[in-house]
Design an enzyme around this catalytic site. Structure first.
Site, PDB file in Angstrom:
ATOM      1  N   ASP A   1      11.770  -3.696  -7.079  1.00 44.85           N
ATOM      2  CA  ASP A   1      12.553  -2.613  -6.504  1.00 44.85           C
ATOM      3  C   ASP A   1      14.230  -3.187  -6.612  1.00 44.85           C
ATOM      4  OD1 ASP A   1      10.603  -1.592  -5.282  1.00 44.85           O
ATOM      5  OD2 ASP A   1      11.025  -2.742  -3.453  1.00 44.85           O
TER       6      ASP A   1
ATOM      7  N   HIS B   1      10.338  -5.322  -3.011  1.00 48.43           N
ATOM      8  CA  HIS B   1       9.242  -5.895  -4.038  1.00 48.43           C
ATOM      9  C   HIS B   1      10.487  -6.359  -5.031  1.00 48.43           C
ATOM     10  CE1 HIS B   1       7.134  -2.293  -2.283  1.00 48.43           C
ATOM     11  NE2 HIS B   1       5.813  -2.784  -2.753  1.00 48.43           N
TER      12      HIS B   1
HETATM   13  C1  XLS Z   1       1.747   1.415  -0.043  1.00 47.32           C
HETATM   14  C2  XLS Z   1       2.355   0.392   0.556  1.00 47.32           C
HETATM   15  C3  XLS Z   1       3.417  -0.462   0.099  1.00 47.32           C
HETATM   16  C4  XLS Z   1       3.810  -1.924   0.820  1.00 47.32           C
HETATM   17  C5  XLS Z   1       4.470  -2.877   0.087  1.00 47.32           C
HETATM   18  O1  XLS Z   1       1.378   2.403   0.257  1.00 47.32           O
HETATM   19  O2  XLS Z   1       2.851   0.830   2.138  1.00 47.32           O
HETATM   20  O3  XLS Z   1       4.683   0.367   0.408  1.00 47.32           O
HETATM   21  O4  XLS Z   1       4.247  -1.733   2.242  1.00 47.32           O
HETATM   22  O5  XLS Z   1       3.963  -3.114  -1.034  1.00 47.32           O
END
Ligand code: XLS
Ligand code: NI
Ligand code: NI
Length: 440
Positions: free
Chosen positions: A106, A103
């Site tokens: 991140d 993201h």
């Molecule tokens: C949350 C999601 C997240 C997505 C990316 O539960 O799995 O990690 O994969 O935003």
């Protein structure tokens, strides 16, 4: 190539076969070994997720984080963000994966204002580009975090506040540009807080229309900049909101069709999200596969004894074997997608070596499943059983039904003539379960 020395105590992870005692080796995953005509690595396309593995500290509602990573200086600064990228790529190369996912938040911190936030992101993106070039690690997908900051507390594109919608347009626009710059092969939309906590304050139709508009704008922008990555939506039933709009695969496919978006998206299926929706993982894969919409996988697992998104590393190779039989029905497998280990080590798995054990287990689980699925497919028994089960549609009245050349009157005349249906053959579930076990 040693970029930093944090992981020097851990050897590069290679294949040693099922008999090895070495916990830092793959027992099932041999990247270049061909299975069903293609190297394992090209079927699997393993990816490490930046958020859990490099930004997660294992805090929970009962206590603070427990994972004190020695390279962290305790700040959320741009400087730390840049330094961290070296550690990330060192880990990726030692583990031997070819992909990662992140993201915006991140990799880079927010700045004092949005313009600075965007500049931070680009500063880190340039560094990531250099590291990708030096290591050959690629970006499986990028995404934007539109759920952590308080401004997103009532949703992103579904927020009742139009300024939040505009803010999110900036986030996705920047991340599409960054993903293009880094050669990202997909772009993921997980609807973080796109849902509601109570209908008493919610205009459900308006919110769903807004998110559809948002997706159309994203499609238009991607086209404009020539971003070729596949758009993916990741369903989830609940958490953080009580009811997430992208509840499950069937709901998302219906939404896409209703809003004329179906041609632009595939789905990213997460194991633990499937179970939150009351489905099993293979059900979600099968729903997507039936429509040619299986795009990618976020791999993790819940715990059968509790019902939330615990995001544990996958360890059920039998489930993965069945999953592969569905994935491999498409001769391209996951296409541009892959296996993103959207999973986190437990709060009491503190050590750096635990990061390796976790990923080795996840990758080997899928690799072992792949080997089993190949045998099932080559054995042809399961496929033959299913084909035979529907044989009444290959000829006569069944063929007319499938080809659309009959109607209720003709069908009635046919079955009145017969007087009763032909006896049903046994569905043989237990025989098939035993047959499946025979391959494991
Ligand atoms: C949350 C999601 C997240 C997505 C990316 O539960 O799995 O990690 O994969 O935003
Ligand atoms: Ni999840
Ligand atoms: Ni996910």
């Amino acid at each position: 190539m040693a970029l930093t020395s944090w992981f020097d105590a851990i050897p590069a992870i290679t294949y040693e076969g099922p008999e090895t005692d070495n916990p830092f080796a793959f027992r099932w995953y041999q990247p270049d070994e061909k299975i069903l005509g293609k190297p394992m690595k090209d079927w699997m396309r393993n990816a490490v997720c930046y958020w859990h593995t490099f930004r997660g500290v294992a805090l929970d509602i009962f206590g603070p984080g427990t994972l004190a990573r020695p390279w962290e200086d305790g700040s959320n600064s741009l400087d730390m963000a840049l330094k961290r990228t070296d550690v990330v790529f060192d880990f990726l190369t030692r583990l031997g994966v070819e992909y990662y996912c992140f993201h915006d938040r991140d990799v880079a911190p927010e700045g004092a204002n949005l313009a600075e936030t965007n500049r931070n992101l680009w500063a880190v993106a340039e560094k990531l580009k250099q590291l990708q070039a030096a290591t050959k690690v690629k970006l499986l997908w990028g995404t934007a975090n539109m759920f952590s900051h308080p401004r997103f507390s009532q949703g992103a594109a579904t927020s009742p506040n139009a300024d939040v919608f505009a803010y999110c347009a900036n986030s996705v626009k920047e991340m599409l540009d960054v993903s293009k710059h880094l050669g990202g092969e997909n772009y993921v939309f997980w609807g973080g807080r796109e849902g509601y906590n109570t209908l008493l304050n919610t205009d459900l139709k308006r919110e769903q229309d807004h998110v559809a508009t948002f997706f159309h704008l994203a499609v238009e922008y991607a086209k404009k900049i020539g971003f070729k990555g596949q758009f993916l939506i990741e369903p989830k039933a609940c958490e953080p909101t009580k009811h997430q709009y992208d509840f499950d695969a069937a709901t998302v496919l219906g939404f896409l069709r209703k809003h004329d978006l179906i041609d632009h998206f595939k789905l990213n299926i997460e194991q633990n999200h499937a179970t939150l929706a009351g489905h099993d993982f293979c059900h979600e894969l099968a729903v997507c596969a039936a429509e040619g919409k299986l795009g990618s996988i976020d791999s993790n697992r819940g715990d059968v004894m509790n019902g939330w998104d615990t995001d544990q590393f996958p360890n059920d190779y039998r489930e993965c074997a069945q999953a592969w039989t569905i994935i491999l029905a498409n001769k391209n497998g996951l296409g541009t997608g892959g296996l993103n280990y959207d999973a986190k080590v437990r709060r009491d798995s503190y050590d750096l070596e635990d990061m390796f054990h976790a990923h080795i287990c996840g990758i080997d689980t899928w690799a072992r499943g792949l080997r089993i699925a190949a045998k099932i497919i080559e054995g042809k028994k399961l496929a033959k059983f299913v084909k035979t089960r529907y044989a009444s549609y290959d000829k006569g009245i069944g063929k007319e039904i499938e080809s659309g050349t009959t109607d209720f009157e003709k069908l009635q005349a046919y079955i009145l003539r017969k007087g009763e249906v032909a006896p049903n053959a046994s569905a043989r579930q237990e025989y098939l379960e035993n047959l499946f076990n025979g391959y494991c």
